[in-house]
Design a protein around this motif. Structure first.
Motif, PDB file in Angstrom:
ATOM      1  N   LEU A 156      88.142  78.301  60.095  1.00  0.00           N
ATOM      2  CA  LEU A 156      87.052  77.639  60.803  1.00  0.00           C
ATOM      3  C   LEU A 156      85.986  77.138  59.834  1.00  0.00           C
ATOM      4  O   LEU A 156      85.567  75.977  59.903  1.00  0.00           O
ATOM      5  N   GLN A 157      85.534  77.980  58.920  1.00  0.00           N
ATOM      6  CA  GLN A 157      84.461  77.580  58.005  1.00  0.00           C
ATOM      7  C   GLN A 157      84.889  76.441  57.085  1.00  0.00           C
ATOM      8  O   GLN A 157      84.118  75.519  56.819  1.00  0.00           O
ATOM      9  N   GLU A 158      86.120  76.488  56.627  1.00  0.00           N
ATOM     10  CA  GLU A 158      86.626  75.410  55.766  1.00  0.00           C
ATOM     11  C   GLU A 158      86.673  74.089  56.537  1.00  0.00           C
ATOM     12  O   GLU A 158      86.293  73.044  56.013  1.00  0.00           O
ATOM     13  N   LEU A 159      87.102  74.135  57.789  1.00  0.00           N
ATOM     14  CA  LEU A 159      87.132  72.917  58.615  1.00  0.00           C
ATOM     15  C   LEU A 159      85.723  72.363  58.830  1.00  0.00           C
ATOM     16  O   LEU A 159      85.514  71.149  58.747  1.00  0.00           O
ATOM     17  N   VAL A 160      84.765  73.239  59.095  1.00  0.00           N
ATOM     18  CA  VAL A 160      83.378  72.803  59.289  1.00  0.00           C
ATOM     19  C   VAL A 160      82.879  72.107  58.021  1.00  0.00           C
ATOM     20  O   VAL A 160      82.306  71.016  58.083  1.00  0.00           O
ATOM     21  N   ASN A 161      83.122  72.717  56.868  1.00  0.00           N
ATOM     22  CA  ASN A 161      82.658  72.142  55.602  1.00  0.00           C
ATOM     23  C   ASN A 161      83.274  70.768  55.343  1.00  0.00           C
ATOM     24  O   ASN A 161      82.588  69.843  54.917  1.00  0.00           O
ATOM     25  N   ARG A 162      84.555  70.625  55.619  1.00  0.00           N
ATOM     26  CA  ARG A 162      85.233  69.350  55.383  1.00  0.00           C
ATOM     27  C   ARG A 162      84.806  68.285  56.390  1.00  0.00           C
ATOM     28  O   ARG A 162      84.542  67.144  56.027  1.00  0.00           O
ATOM     29  N   LEU A 163      84.782  68.652  57.661  1.00  0.00           N
ATOM     30  CA  LEU A 163      84.584  67.655  58.714  1.00  0.00           C
ATOM     31  C   LEU A 163      83.148  67.194  58.879  1.00  0.00           C
ATOM     32  O   LEU A 163      82.912  66.070  59.317  1.00  0.00           O
ATOM     33  N   PHE A 164      82.179  68.038  58.549  1.00  0.00           N
ATOM     34  CA  PHE A 164      80.787  67.626  58.735  1.00  0.00           C
ATOM     35  C   PHE A 164      80.475  66.387  57.893  1.00  0.00           C
ATOM     36  O   PHE A 164      79.716  65.526  58.317  1.00  0.00           O
ATOM     37  N   LEU A 165      81.089  66.294  56.741  1.00  0.00           N
ATOM     38  CA  LEU A 165      80.837  65.173  55.836  1.00  0.00           C
ATOM     39  C   LEU A 165      81.463  63.863  56.327  1.00  0.00           C
ATOM     40  O   LEU A 165      81.042  62.796  55.923  1.00  0.00           O
ATOM     41  N   GLU A 166      82.466  63.964  57.192  1.00  0.00           N
ATOM     42  CA  GLU A 166      83.170  62.747  57.624  1.00  0.00           C
ATOM     43  C   GLU A 166      83.206  62.582  59.135  1.00  0.00           C
ATOM     44  O   GLU A 166      84.058  61.881  59.674  1.00  0.00           O
ATOM     45  N   LYS A 167      82.250  63.200  59.826  1.00  0.00           N
ATOM     46  CA  LYS A 167      82.295  63.187  61.291  1.00  0.00           C
ATOM     47  C   LYS A 167      82.169  61.783  61.882  1.00  0.00           C
ATOM     48  O   LYS A 167      82.686  61.517  62.958  1.00  0.00           O
ATOM     49  N   GLY A 168      81.545  60.858  61.177  1.00  0.00           N
ATOM     50  CA  GLY A 168      81.413  59.488  61.662  1.00  0.00           C
ATOM     51  C   GLY A 168      82.749  58.781  61.820  1.00  0.00           C
ATOM     52  O   GLY A 168      82.867  57.840  62.592  1.00  0.00           O
ATOM     53  N   LYS A 169      83.766  59.245  61.087  1.00  0.00           N
ATOM     54  CA  LYS A 169      85.092  58.639  61.142  1.00  0.00           C
ATOM     55  C   LYS A 169      85.985  59.299  62.191  1.00  0.00           C
ATOM     56  O   LYS A 169      87.129  58.904  62.366  1.00  0.00           O
ATOM     57  N   ARG A 170      85.476  60.318  62.852  1.00  0.00           N
ATOM     58  CA  ARG A 170      86.282  61.106  63.786  1.00  0.00           C
ATOM     59  C   ARG A 170      85.682  60.997  65.187  1.00  0.00           C
ATOM     60  O   ARG A 170      84.616  61.557  65.460  1.00  0.00           O
ATOM     61  N   PRO A 171      86.351  60.294  66.099  1.00  0.00           N
ATOM     62  CA  PRO A 171      85.757  60.048  67.415  1.00  0.00           C
ATOM     63  C   PRO A 171      85.440  61.312  68.215  1.00  0.00           C
ATOM     64  O   PRO A 171      84.470  61.335  68.967  1.00  0.00           O
ATOM     65  N   LEU A 172      86.222  62.352  68.041  1.00  0.00           N
ATOM     66  CA  LEU A 172      85.981  63.569  68.831  1.00  0.00           C
ATOM     67  C   LEU A 172      84.747  64.344  68.391  1.00  0.00           C
ATOM     68  O   LEU A 172      84.201  65.125  69.163  1.00  0.00           O
ATOM     69  N   ILE A 173      84.296  64.127  67.149  1.00  0.00           N
ATOM     70  CA  ILE A 173      83.139  64.895  66.659  1.00  0.00           C
ATOM     71  C   ILE A 173      81.982  64.012  66.212  1.00  0.00           C
ATOM     72  O   ILE A 173      80.987  64.522  65.691  1.00  0.00           O
ATOM     73  N   ALA A 174      82.077  62.725  66.418  1.00  0.00           N
ATOM     74  CA  ALA A 174      81.025  61.805  65.971  1.00  0.00           C
ATOM     75  C   ALA A 174      79.666  62.145  66.570  1.00  0.00           C
ATOM     76  O   ALA A 174      78.622  61.914  65.950  1.00  0.00           O
ATOM     77  N   HIS A 175      79.655  62.727  67.765  1.00  0.00           N
ATOM     78  CA  HIS A 175      78.418  63.042  68.475  1.00  0.00           C
ATOM     79  C   HIS A 175      77.752  64.335  67.998  1.00  0.00           C
ATOM     80  O   HIS A 175      76.599  64.589  68.325  1.00  0.00           O
ATOM     81  N   VAL A 176      78.444  65.148  67.230  1.00  0.00           N
ATOM     82  CA  VAL A 176      77.932  66.460  66.824  1.00  0.00           C
ATOM     83  C   VAL A 176      76.870  66.277  65.743  1.00  0.00           C
ATOM     84  O   VAL A 176      77.089  65.582  64.757  1.00  0.00           O
TER      85      VAL A 176
END
Length: 173
Positions: free
Chosen positions: A106-126
């Motif tokens: 979970l923590q590794e995913l958070v670290n990776r995805l927070f930096l690229e959330k604009g490219k991911r439609p499911l998390i762009a709003h977070v």
């Protein structure tokens, strides 16, 4: 034989798929890229224009197509692919496919995805890492049932792409 890589978004399916394909002298197909090519729209545009249900139906269609037409290929799925429209059963029932779950903490995913959330439609709003952590935690709880049905599980935490690809190669061959 085809090797199917599955796991949550950000676990490295696309990068590992390319490296593994190179190591095994196989082709590489990223299902999201394939969908974008066939639909002539980005995943973001498909979600915006037609919604998730439309996308999941097309994802199912193109997964079947890929499994029927591709051979000797690493196929990297979208994070939700195994969880919808019987896709996991399609993969499991395909005699020419081996499935590998790229398990990431979970923590590794958070670290990776927070930096690229604009490219991911499911998390762009977070908006915050804490909100993202809660979102991913909920998804992992729902999706782990599907992911863990893969034939092989490979942990990706604290490993380089090349190391993971080599581990998959050594596990399968």
């Amino acid at each position: 034989m085809n090797i199917i890589l599955l796991g949550y978004m950000g676990c490295g399916k696309s990068s590992i798929g390319k490296d593994l394909a190179s190591k095994l002298e196989m082709k590489c197909l990223d299902l999201d890229d394939y969908i974008e090519t066939q639909e002539k729209k980005s995943i973001n545009q498909i979600f915006e224009d037609k919604g998730e249900i439309y996308f999941r139906k097309k994802e199912n269609l193109y997964l079947k197509e890929a499994l029927e037409t591709q051979n000797n290929t690493i196929i990297s799925l979208g994070g939700g692919t195994p969880c919808f429209v019987g896709n996991l059963e399609i993969i499991k029932n395909n005699e020419n496919a081996k499935s590998v779950y790229l398990k990431t903490s979970l923590q590794e995913l958070v670290n990776r995805l927070f930096l690229e959330k604009g490219k991911r439609p499911l998390i762009a709003h977070v908006s915050s890492k804490d909100d993202l952590k809660d979102f991913i935690r909920k998804h992992l709880f729902e999706r782990s049932f599907y992911y863990n049905q893969a034939e092989y599980v490979i942990s990706t935490d604290d490993k380089a792409v090349e190391e993971i690809a080599t581990e998959i190669k050594n596990t399968l061959f």
